[in-house]
Scaffold this motif. Structure first.
Motif, PDB file in Angstrom:
ATOM      1  N   GLY A 180       0.770  -1.222   0.000  1.00  0.00           N
ATOM      2  CA  GLY A 180       0.000   0.000   0.000  1.00  0.00           C
ATOM      3  C   GLY A 180       0.808   1.282   0.000  1.00  0.00           C
ATOM      4  N   LYS A 181       2.126   1.188  -0.147  1.00  0.00           N
ATOM      5  CA  LYS A 181       2.985   2.374  -0.101  1.00  0.00           C
ATOM      6  C   LYS A 181       3.930   2.358  -1.283  1.00  0.00           C
ATOM      7  N   GLU A 182       4.087   3.515  -1.951  1.00  0.00           N
ATOM      8  CA  GLU A 182       5.039   3.576  -3.055  1.00  0.00           C
ATOM      9  C   GLU A 182       6.449   3.379  -2.521  1.00  0.00           C
ATOM     10  N   THR A 183       7.173   2.440  -3.112  1.00  0.00           N
ATOM     11  CA  THR A 183       8.491   2.061  -2.631  1.00  0.00           C
ATOM     12  C   THR A 183       9.486   2.116  -3.773  1.00  0.00           C
ATOM     13  N   GLU A 184      10.601   2.769  -3.538  1.00  0.00           N
ATOM     14  CA  GLU A 184      11.678   2.785  -4.522  1.00  0.00           C
ATOM     15  C   GLU A 184      12.437   1.467  -4.450  1.00  0.00           C
ATOM     16  N   GLY A 185      12.576   0.797  -5.591  1.00  0.00           N
ATOM     17  CA  GLY A 185      13.336  -0.445  -5.645  1.00  0.00           C
ATOM     18  C   GLY A 185      12.723  -1.542  -4.812  1.00  0.00           C
ATOM     19  N   VAL A 186      13.579  -2.235  -4.041  1.00  0.00           N
ATOM     20  CA  VAL A 186      13.130  -3.371  -3.246  1.00  0.00           C
ATOM     21  C   VAL A 186      13.558  -3.178  -1.797  1.00  0.00           C
ATOM     22  N   LEU A 187      12.890  -3.912  -0.924  1.00  0.00           N
ATOM     23  CA  LEU A 187      13.224  -3.873   0.498  1.00  0.00           C
ATOM     24  C   LEU A 187      13.538  -5.295   0.948  1.00  0.00           C
ATOM     25  N   VAL A 188      14.787  -5.540   1.291  1.00  0.00           N
ATOM     26  CA  VAL A 188      15.217  -6.857   1.743  1.00  0.00           C
ATOM     27  C   VAL A 188      15.175  -6.896   3.266  1.00  0.00           C
TER      28      VAL A 188
END
Length: 287
Positions: A180-188
């Motif tokens: 539900g949130k715009e995210t740059e790239g990826v979150l590991v």
């Protein structure tokens, strides 16, 4: 143990606990990339979704993915895909691209990938050896075959498309909605896997503007380009149609230069098909 000894022991244990907690929070995780072409490619682009009543059904939607890269804002590369894969998105379902394991648990904001020409070592996913041979012969990065249909007073009109494109395109600085949130790239995250879809938008070939968010999908100008009226609209026929002569539209090019005919316009649209996590955007350009 003296009181001073108790305080020293307690401090040592607390420091060890904090250090262990920090290590757990850092840790490592994975990113799994897949690709999907949505219902527009698997089924059809229905007449209700075009401005002029045509419907479009793909018979082939071939493209090559390579150089999927995960990096951070400082340019540190965590992982990069080796080789390339030829996909046919008319085959149903999401298809695996590449999984990167043992990435440092943190945000990796600079994610990119390329769609580029096939080579002899390109792997197949949904596509066939015959598809690969076709792509190799043309030096192609994208190839589509489709039938467009429209009912008129005397029955149904059909136009066939068989288009091949060879330019390579890099989709960089990708961002999209995650939880539900715009995210740059990826979150590991430590021990987790970020599942990322490289979404391919098959309707982009029929937009009437290269950049405007209000672009409409149209087919009538493409159908009208069939100069010999043989039922097949070629890229050569499209190149003979100047944008300023098209009554429908207008066909907007925004800041793009040297795009004066319908063939060049659709070639430019072929470089906009790559998206990120569904409707998420990337910056497209030369590799």
């Amino acid at each position: 143990m003296t009181m001073k000894g108790l305080w020293v022991a307690a401090a040592t244990l607390a420091a060890a606990a904090l250090a262990g907690c920090g290590e757990d929070e850092a840790g490592a995780g994975s990113v799994a990339f897949s690709t999907w072409g949505e219902e527009y490619i698997e089924q059809e682009i229905p007449a209700a979704d075009l401005a002029d009543g045509w419907s479009i059904q793909y018979e082939k939607f071939l493209f090559v993915v390579r150089n999927v890269t995960v990096a951070d804002r400082e340019g540190n590369v965590g992982a990069r895909m080796q080789g390339s894969i030829l996909f046919d998105h008319t085959k149903a379902g999401a298809k695996p691209v590449v999984t990167f394991d043992d990435l440092e648990a943190k945000p990796w904001e600079a994610v990119s990938y390329e769609i580029g020409p096939v080579d002899a070592d390109t792997a197949l996913e949904g596509a066939t050896e015959e598809d690969k041979a076709l792509m190799l012969a043309a030096g192609a990065s994208v190839h589509i075959e489709a039938i467009a249909r429209k009912s008129d007073g005397g029955g149904e009109v059909e136009k066939r498309l068989d288009w091949t494109f060879s330019l390579a395109t890099r989709y960089a600085d990708c961002k999209g909605e995650k939880a539900g949130k715009e995210t740059e790239g990826v979150l590991v995250t430590n021990g987790g896997t970020d599942d990322v879809e490289l979404t391919i938008h098959g309707d982009h070939f029929f937009y009437d503007d290269l950049q405007a968010a209000t672009a409409a999908r149209r087919f009538a100008p493409i159908a009208a380009a069939d100069a010999d009226d043989d039922g097949a609209v070629t890229l050569e026929e499209l190149a003979a149609v100047r944008l300023v002569e098209i009554k429908e539209g207008p066909y907007g090019t925004g800041s793009a230069g040297n795009i004066n005919d319908l063939g060049a316009f659709i070639a430019a649209l072929s470089r906009t098909i790559g998206h990120f996590r569904g409707e998420g955007e990337c910056v497209s350009g030369d590799p």
